[in-house]
Structures are given as C-alpha cells and as structure tokens.
Design an enzyme around this catalytic site. Structure first.
Site, PDB file in Angstrom:
ATOM      1  N   HIS A 113       0.849  -1.212   0.000  1.00 28.92           N
ATOM      2  CA  HIS A 113       0.000   0.000   0.000  1.00 28.92           C
ATOM      3  C   HIS A 113       0.874   1.248   0.000  1.00 28.92           C
ATOM      4  O   HIS A 113       0.686   2.173  -0.793  1.00 28.92           O
ATOM      5  CB  HIS A 113      -0.911  -0.012   1.230  1.00 28.92           C
TER       6      HIS A 113
ATOM      7  N   HIS B 169       1.720   4.655  -2.745  1.00 32.97           N
ATOM      8  CA  HIS B 169       1.847   6.108  -2.529  1.00 32.97           C
ATOM      9  C   HIS B 169       3.208   6.605  -3.006  1.00 32.97           C
ATOM     10  O   HIS B 169       3.304   7.654  -3.644  1.00 32.97           O
ATOM     11  CB  HIS B 169       1.688   6.455  -1.051  1.00 32.97           C
TER      12      HIS B 169
ATOM     13  N   HIS C 228      -5.373   7.455  -2.578  1.00 30.22           N
ATOM     14  CA  HIS C 228      -6.291   6.468  -2.036  1.00 30.22           C
ATOM     15  C   HIS C 228      -7.450   6.228  -2.992  1.00 30.22           C
ATOM     16  O   HIS C 228      -7.790   7.050  -3.825  1.00 30.22           O
ATOM     17  CB  HIS C 228      -6.833   6.931  -0.676  1.00 30.22           C
TER      18      HIS C 228
HETATM   19  C1  LIG Z   1      -5.706  -0.266  11.368  1.00 30.90           C
HETATM   20  N1  LIG Z   1      -5.429   1.091  11.043  1.00 30.90           N
HETATM   21  C2  LIG Z   1      -5.857   1.598   9.883  1.00 30.90           C
HETATM   22  O1  LIG Z   1      -6.495   0.983   9.031  1.00 30.90           O
HETATM   23  C3  LIG Z   1      -5.445   3.057   9.666  1.00 30.90           C
HETATM   24  N2  LIG Z   1      -4.996   3.206   8.291  1.00 30.90           N
HETATM   25  C4  LIG Z   1      -3.680   3.287   8.045  1.00 30.90           C
HETATM   26  O2  LIG Z   1      -2.796   3.241   8.900  1.00 30.90           O
HETATM   27  C5  LIG Z   1      -3.316   3.546   6.585  1.00 30.90           C
HETATM   28  C6  LIG Z   1      -2.414   2.438   6.075  1.00 30.90           C
HETATM   29  C7  LIG Z   1      -3.132   1.076   5.885  1.00 30.90           C
HETATM   30  C8  LIG Z   1      -4.262   1.178   4.848  1.00 30.90           C
HETATM   31  C9  LIG Z   1      -2.175  -0.006   5.500  1.00 30.90           C
HETATM   32  C10 LIG Z   1      -2.565   4.877   6.559  1.00 30.90           C
HETATM   33  N3  LIG Z   1      -2.187   5.166   5.187  1.00 30.90           N
HETATM   34  O3  LIG Z   1      -3.163   5.433   4.308  1.00 30.90           O
HETATM   35  C11 LIG Z   1      -0.912   5.121   4.795  1.00 30.90           C
HETATM   36  O4  LIG Z   1      -0.632   5.297   3.586  1.00 30.90           O
HETATM   37  C12 LIG Z   1      -6.613   4.019   9.972  1.00 30.90           C
HETATM   38  C13 LIG Z   1      -7.800   3.757   9.025  1.00 30.90           C
HETATM   39  C14 LIG Z   1      -7.039   3.830  11.389  1.00 30.90           C
HETATM   40  C15 LIG Z   1      -6.098   5.456   9.760  1.00 30.90           C
HETATM   41 ZN   LIG Z   2      -2.496   5.202   2.358  1.00 34.59          ZN
END
Ligand SMILES: CNC(=O)[C@@H](NC(=O)[C@H](CC(C)C)CN(O)C=O)C(C)(C)C
Ligand SMILES: [Zn+2]
Ligand SMILES: [Ca+2]
Ligand SMILES: [Zn+2]
Length: 166
Positions: A123, A127, A133
């Site tokens: 993922h 980016h 996204h």
């Molecule tokens: C379990 N926690 C979540 O699902 C969190 N999501 C993430 O940490 C994303 C990464 C995942 C999709 C691998 C952040 N991101 O988009 C990085 O590029 C929250 C949705 C809580 C923000």
């Molecule tokens: Zn992301």
C-alpha cells in the site's frame, strides 16, 4: 490527511533505488531476512504491474528510504503508538519524496496475528509511486487496513492506475 504526502505526481525514471533503516532500525518483530523478503515482494508487486525496477542500495541518496520508527521521527507526521496509523509514505520527489515509514509500535507479521508487513508495504509503495487512495474496498489503495486480500493483491483499478502513471 491522505497519509500519502504527495510531492511530485510521478518519478521520471524507471529504475528506483531503496535503502533501509537510516534513522530507525529493523523492527524487532521479524527476523531482518524476513523483513527484506517482504519488502522485496511488496516492490515486486508494483514492478510487475508498472515495468519499474527497484534496486536496493546502501548509498546515501536512495530514492525510497524505508524506516521503522515511532512517534516523532523527524517529519511532520509523528506516529501514534500501537494501532491507529500504521505507516505513511511520501509521493515521488527529491529528498523525502518516496520515503516510507512504518510505525514500529505495531506488531508486524508475515502472516500471523498483527499487521501484515507485506500488505502494508505494498500500500505504502503505491503512494511512493504517486498513487492516491481509492474509495473501492477491493483496491489495495483503500485507506483502511484489511488483513485478507485475494491472491493478487492489486485490483484491476490499481493496475490501471499504475499503468496510467508509468
Ligand atoms: C488499522 N489502522 C488503519 O487501518 C489506519 N490506516 C492506516 O494506517 C493507513 C495504512 C493502511 C491502509 C495499510 C494509513 N495510510 O493510508 C498510509 O498510507 C486508519 C484507518 C485507522 C487510519
Ligand atoms: Zn495510504
Ligand atoms: Ca500506530
Ligand atoms: Zn514519517
């Protein structure tokens, strides 16, 4: 916040270098050889779909610096301890462009309990290559972590998006 701190829209070269652990260290959750293979696999997912080549280097100016860090770690996006935000990546560009950070307060796994490093890295590298996204839950670029993915990690939309970019 998009968690993909966009800089440029795309890299204007098709061989990209990456380097590990300049600021932080390897995660203690997995043997470093396992981390290496999971990161390689995550890059190869995009290499197959885009025609890009990823080369590991120990030089100081690698395009993509991969780090396991916690809380404040030198950019404007401090991590938040266990759970919550798992990782982030900067979009293509010089300096921090492409750099990918994993929250080392998470439990990183190759498939057991915790967060699957291969899936999260894939993922983030999306980016790092310039993808935003997707609102499609089938897409690897969906903003919420999903433990299970079909065997081919990239949805048709992901493949179309990376091909449109490179
Ligand atoms: C379990 N926690 C979540 O699902 C969190 N999501 C993430 O940490 C994303 C990464 C995942 C999709 C691998 C952040 N991101 O988009 C990085 O590029 C929250 C949705 C809580 C923000
Ligand atoms: Zn992301
Ligand atoms: Ca976290
Ligand atoms: Zn960071």
């Amino acid at each position: 916040e998009e968690y993909s701190h966009i800089q440029g829209t795309r890299w204007n070269k098709n061989v990209l270098t990456y380097r590990y652990c300049v600021i932080g260290r390897y995660t203690r959750d997995l043997r470093s050889s396992i981390v290496d293979s999971l990161i390689e696999s995550a890059f190869s997912v995009w290499a197959r779909a885009s025609g890009l080549t990823f080369v590991r280097t120990h030089s100081h100016n690698a395009d993509i610096m991969v780090e396991f860090v916690t809380y404040a770690h030198g950019d404007f996006y401090p991590f938040d301890g266990p759970r919550g935000t798992l990782a982030h990546a900067f979009g293509p560009g010089i300096g921090t462009g492409g750099d990918t950070h994993f929250d080392d307060d998470e439990r990183w796994t190759a498939g057991g309990a915790g967060y699957n490093l291969f899936v999260v890295a894939a993922h983030e590298f999306g980016h790092a290559l310039g993808l935003r996204h997707s609102r499609n839950p089938e897409s690897l670029m969906y903003p919420t972590y999903k433990a299970f993915h079909p065997t081919n990690l990239l949805s048709r939309e992901d493949v179309a998006n990376i091909k449109a970019l490179y």
